[in-house]
Write a protein that holds these residues in place. Structure first.
Motif, PDB file in Angstrom:
ATOM      1  N   ASN A   1       0.345   7.729  -1.622  1.00 48.55           N
ATOM      2  CA  ASN A   1       0.200   8.585  -2.805  1.00 48.55           C
ATOM      3  C   ASN A   1       0.813   9.957  -2.599  1.00 48.55           C
TER       4      ASN A   1
ATOM      5  N   MET B   1      -8.548   0.394  -6.301  1.00 50.98           N
ATOM      6  CA  MET B   1      -7.101   0.590  -6.365  1.00 50.98           C
ATOM      7  C   MET B   1      -6.554   1.509  -5.281  1.00 50.98           C
ATOM      8  N   THR B   2      -7.390   2.449  -4.780  1.00 51.39           N
ATOM      9  CA  THR B   2      -6.875   3.356  -3.751  1.00 51.39           C
ATOM     10  C   THR B   2      -7.831   3.430  -2.562  1.00 51.39           C
ATOM     11  N   PHE B   3      -7.239   3.717  -1.438  1.00 51.37           N
ATOM     12  CA  PHE B   3      -7.973   3.752  -0.176  1.00 51.37           C
ATOM     13  C   PHE B   3      -7.623   5.037   0.569  1.00 51.37           C
ATOM     14  N   THR B   4      -8.613   5.587   1.272  1.00 48.26           N
ATOM     15  CA  THR B   4      -8.346   6.741   2.120  1.00 48.26           C
ATOM     16  C   THR B   4      -8.424   6.320   3.579  1.00 48.26           C
ATOM     17  N   LYS B   5      -7.534   6.872   4.347  1.00 46.39           N
ATOM     18  CA  LYS B   5      -7.321   6.495   5.751  1.00 46.39           C
ATOM     19  C   LYS B   5      -8.117   7.387   6.701  1.00 46.39           C
TER      20      LYS B   5
ATOM     21  N   PHE C   1       2.790  -1.075   4.165  1.00 44.31           N
ATOM     22  CA  PHE C   1       2.543   0.351   3.926  1.00 44.31           C
ATOM     23  C   PHE C   1       3.887   1.024   3.712  1.00 44.31           C
TER      24      PHE C   1
ATOM     25  N   THR D   1       0.054  11.038   5.426  1.00 40.41           N
ATOM     26  CA  THR D   1      -0.369  10.416   4.177  1.00 40.41           C
ATOM     27  C   THR D   1      -1.837  10.054   4.309  1.00 40.41           C
ATOM     28  N   MET D   2      -2.652  10.489   3.359  1.00 41.70           N
ATOM     29  CA  MET D   2      -4.081  10.213   3.499  1.00 41.70           C
ATOM     30  C   MET D   2      -4.573   9.089   2.588  1.00 41.70           C
ATOM     31  N   THR D   3      -3.911   8.872   1.453  1.00 44.27           N
ATOM     32  CA  THR D   3      -4.398   7.823   0.554  1.00 44.27           C
ATOM     33  C   THR D   3      -3.251   6.912   0.120  1.00 44.27           C
ATOM     34  N   PHE D   4      -3.609   5.710  -0.157  1.00 43.02           N
ATOM     35  CA  PHE D   4      -2.645   4.670  -0.507  1.00 43.02           C
ATOM     36  C   PHE D   4      -3.113   3.944  -1.759  1.00 43.02           C
ATOM     37  N   THR D   5      -2.166   3.544  -2.619  1.00 46.50           N
ATOM     38  CA  THR D   5      -2.512   2.728  -3.783  1.00 46.50           C
ATOM     39  C   THR D   5      -2.004   1.312  -3.556  1.00 46.50           C
ATOM     40  N   LYS D   6      -2.828   0.382  -3.985  1.00 43.90           N
ATOM     41  CA  LYS D   6      -2.639  -1.049  -3.740  1.00 43.90           C
ATOM     42  C   LYS D   6      -1.889  -1.715  -4.896  1.00 43.90           C
TER      43      LYS D   6
ATOM     44  N   LEU E   1       0.884  -1.172   0.000  1.00 45.45           N
ATOM     45  CA  LEU E   1       0.000   0.000   0.000  1.00 45.45           C
ATOM     46  C   LEU E   1       0.920   1.219   0.000  1.00 45.45           C
TER      47      LEU E   1
END
Lengths: 331, 331, 331, 331
Positions: free
Chosen positions: A27, B37-41, A103, A36-41, A24
């Motif tokens: 972004n 594909m993307t997630f927000t925390k 992460f 960090t608020m968003t992550f790409t898988k 993860l």
């Protein structure tokens, strides 16, 4: 110049065994993970990355592993299948295990860290009886990585895979990939790394990893001595990485090859090793000499560290050839 | 009309104990998680959500919990502190535990599912000796939720917090919040839910949750009987939720109040219960009657289910009053 | 003078729940265990000893417990059956658990120690769903002892048994029997001891055991205050033991009774508490006053501490009456 | 005739590593354990028995192991010390582990069974860093037995001991001693047995044990093939036992020796293997040929199975010579 021969007439060029997980990746880069608020898988895990890299370059690859019985597991298997990787020995866990997560935090190109979820992960639950001997018999090479040795029953699955590979006379490549947080202690790690390395043809690791393997035996070896030790077992090629100082490949025939570097604009350091390994192995399997393989390894690494992911950024053969042709290889 | 009295002259309006975790909400909605594909925390966990909701509405809130010693844990503590929630009893784990994760999958407004990471999570490692009696003594109410009872030592920490609350005569609110996947079996769950409920003033749960608590005792009760049972212990108010059919609040004084619904455009169903609870508790603590509290609870829920997150979507008092004023409350 | 009433018209006088194990008592006494060469096998465990004592005195007793599926388990069940104890709720473990063992070392009458085997023991695997409600419904009294609260699922089995006992209005007797080595920590112990004691009619323990239960709540009570606390729950009788200084029984009606001692030639100190409890409970169930029950308790203890075992040495009614008649009771 | 050479000029003849436990042998024989009332305590465990047997015969022996920090542990260490076995690498556990126990049931000479306590035992907690390399360097031979491979960290301690033995060029003897109940599954067992056997000079086991090691590799070998396989690694001597049909020793030089039997009046079958091994190893280390060593092994076994214990019954050299001289060796 040194080359490595591989058995011919096999269905698969290489079968990899071990960790399949999810990366993860942050972004929003150049900041701590707290912000960090968003992550790409992405699909992740060292042997998965290398397998994907090899498949991208056109080799016929299979994978032996275990995935969670959930959406993350499905995503991993689908992704590998799309890359034309054989998934017939990717077992689906039935015990509610989860998919390992990594992460990433990219504070700066040189200051990257990771946060791992490795409790009750499916990949470490691969059981020896789930390893298909036929798949190994039908491959030219077996790729193992150290993380799969971290706990039972995955540890025994890898050792059995090694036994099958020895039984069928296929090449074995060991990417040490030592991740301390998945192990109980260094002595335990060293014991199993040494047992596995005794059976391998090609061993790739950092100087620190080899030190860890030697410390438990109360010996301190330099690169030459380390390589020589493994030549008394089965090894033909021992690649020792020295971080910024590059890598040196020692061959059983006495040759010694130093790698160079393709300069690039670095986004993050993750993935350098896996992308290097995939192009390096690819070229060795094409019958190229070690120095050519190392050049392609460096080119591949320079492509991946300029991009956001590991697995998804693995170059095609075209991209790789372009980089080798147009890039500057500093040795 | 029924009201609930709370002790006065305390530093905190309410102290919550229990789960602090991270929600990773799918950004690409209306699709299976495999294709997300993307997630927000976000900060998550039922008691955390309710505490944030209450703080948003202006109450003075404290939280008793345990967080991982990593970036996820830091993010949670920072977020609560920004909401003016007292974090003096949020303990930092020292054992390499991780932060619980909840990945959400939003296939459609009515078809949402979650994927939880609950192995070796910090929140369940809160130890009874880490619970500060003084904080409970200085609060008007204690909020517990069932997930914190799922395993030791968090289970014992909650029971000790209940003992402290009884000792100091403060109100106790129990949000049942039963999540089967974190429990070994239903009999174990029922035993501890019943032991905890005996000490609580306000009990909020679904019909199914109450059924689970009764089944182990080989009894089958209707709503009236369920409520009556708890009135023989300490309960003054028992709220039983019937999904789409709304909730009914039974009071010890014999009154019975049915909730209505504010219609809205639903994005996802997550967070309805927590947002309802926060506005409901808020109004009860303001001295309002149960029917008014239920109306505000419904308004709050209708706001949150139209938005992407739970915690971050909790309304301010202004938003809540606007909704009550302008929305249509169907009873 | 104080008496305790029990429900009438039940099949069993008392049902005990909890530990069933094996004592291996040193045959060669007055020496350290290192030099002990042979051991004799007896049934052991506090509730088992008390149940055997009560059966010896002629009461109709049942036992709820779990035994290992091996020769030790068979021996325990056979022994209880020979004593006419109902074994219909003694469940046989199916998970390869073992029977708990207690090796005794008798260095001198006053210097005895034990060595316990409590890993993976069957008795702590009793599951709540294995507890037969009907058996409890058909008994006048339930006897619990603290060791069965030490871990799951036995802990939940005991709490469910307490719920059944409350549901059916039978008397509950709690023998605290705190064994620190079977517990994780004192705070956890205190939480569950307190939860259990809230539901009990008769509580028997040492001053140190009550101190442990109070410490976690940051209070320090004297005997009167301790007893008064439990009278606010369900207790009618609280017996607090002060070692060599004897025991005091506090009744809810305000009476206070101090025990005396029958002098004897002591072989070992083990078993004093269990033999005391069995005669004490027997006499209470016969409708005798607390002071008479205490006298018989002391007589029973004086018989058992002069012999080699606990369970096997439990007196018959004749022996007990002889001791009371012929012995000297010092108060 | 085949002999095995050992390095000379070492402080110890042999160092054993592994299980140290307690046997509790039924005193009342020819009945089921349920009816056995008393037990006699002996030191037990296969490598302990063999070490004691060797010490009795006059060899200079050391032991690497871990004992519980209690009276049972003390008894074991004292007993070994009395036998002049070096205990400088017998580590005392600090984690409240217990001593393994083996209760024996002797229903008839041919119907013996055992009941083992192997949960949380000290011997399996020996950690690799606790193994003293110097002790192995100063021994002529290392004896390992399979039970010590059953779980971590003892498993890694044995592998490290093997590494040290290889490093210092001392002989390694592997007594397979496979006890299924201490292992998770057969595949795991086979993996580690095979890894260990690859490093050993002398391998002693039953046909069933070798079958188990081969099954996981999907091969089925006869005795000749089994022996030949291990000769491709380091083995010089492979002894395969066929129960009542006797044992056959295969040597790398191609020789093949079948054992005979000394008839005796059998009390119980326990201890036959360990007593055989100790006299067999003793004679090999004296420079005797394999057939002589096997004759002494049989004589030793015939002495021990006529007596009540294993360790305590190990013959002196005089007793052994008497038996060989006066007994009838049937081949």
């Amino acid at each position: 110049m040194t080359t490595i021969t591989f058995p011919q007439g096999k269905q698969f060029d290489l079968v990899a065994i071990g960790r399949l997980c999810i990366d993860l990746n942050a972004n929003e880069i150049n900041r701590p993970m707290e912000e960090t608020m968003t992550f790409t898988k992405y699909v992740g895990g060292s042997p998965a990355n290398i397998a994907i890299g090899l498949a991208n370059l056109g080799l016929n690859i299979s994978f032996i592993g275990k995935i969670a019985n959930d959406q993350m597991g499905n995503f991993i298997r689908n992704y590998l299948a799309q890359k034309n990787i054989d998934t017939s020995n990717i077992v689906i866990d039935k015990t509610n295990a989860v998919t390992g997560l990594t992460f990433t935090e990219i504070k700066s190109p040189s200051d990257c860290s990771i946060l791992m979820y490795r409790n009750n992960v499916a990949d470490l639950l691969l059981h020896p009886v789930e390893v298909q001997e036929g798949l190994i018999a039908n491959s030219k090479a077996l790729l193992i990585s150290g993380t799969a040795l971290a706990s039972s029953p995955s540890r025994e699955a890898v050792f059995l895979a090694l036994d099958y590979a020895v039984k069928h006379g296929i090449r074995i490549i060991f990417d040490l990939d030592y991740r301390p947080y998945t192990w109980r202690d260094e002595a335990e790690t060293a014991v199993y790394y040494n047992l596995a390395a005794e059976k391998c043809d090609i061993i790739i690791g950092t100087r620190e990893e080899f030190n860890m393997m030697e410390k438990v035996l109360h010996v301190q070896l330099d690169d030459e001595q380390t390589a020589s030790k493994w030549f008394t077992y089965k090894a033909q090629l021992v690649v020792i990485k020295h971080g910024g100082d590059g890598s040196i490949a020692y061959a059983k025939d006495g040759s010694r090859t130093k790698s160079g570097v393709f300069r690039t604009s670095v986004l993050k350091s993750f993935g350098a090793g896996d992308s290097y390994a995939s192009a390096f192995i690819y070229k060795l399997m094409q019958g190229e000499t070690v120095d050519v393989a190392m050049k392609y390894g460096s080119a591949s690494a320079s492509i991946v560290i300029a991009k956001h992911s590991c697995s998804d950024a693995m170059p095609t053969l075209d991209e790789l050839e372009q980089k080798v042709k147009n890039g500057t290889y500093e040795t």
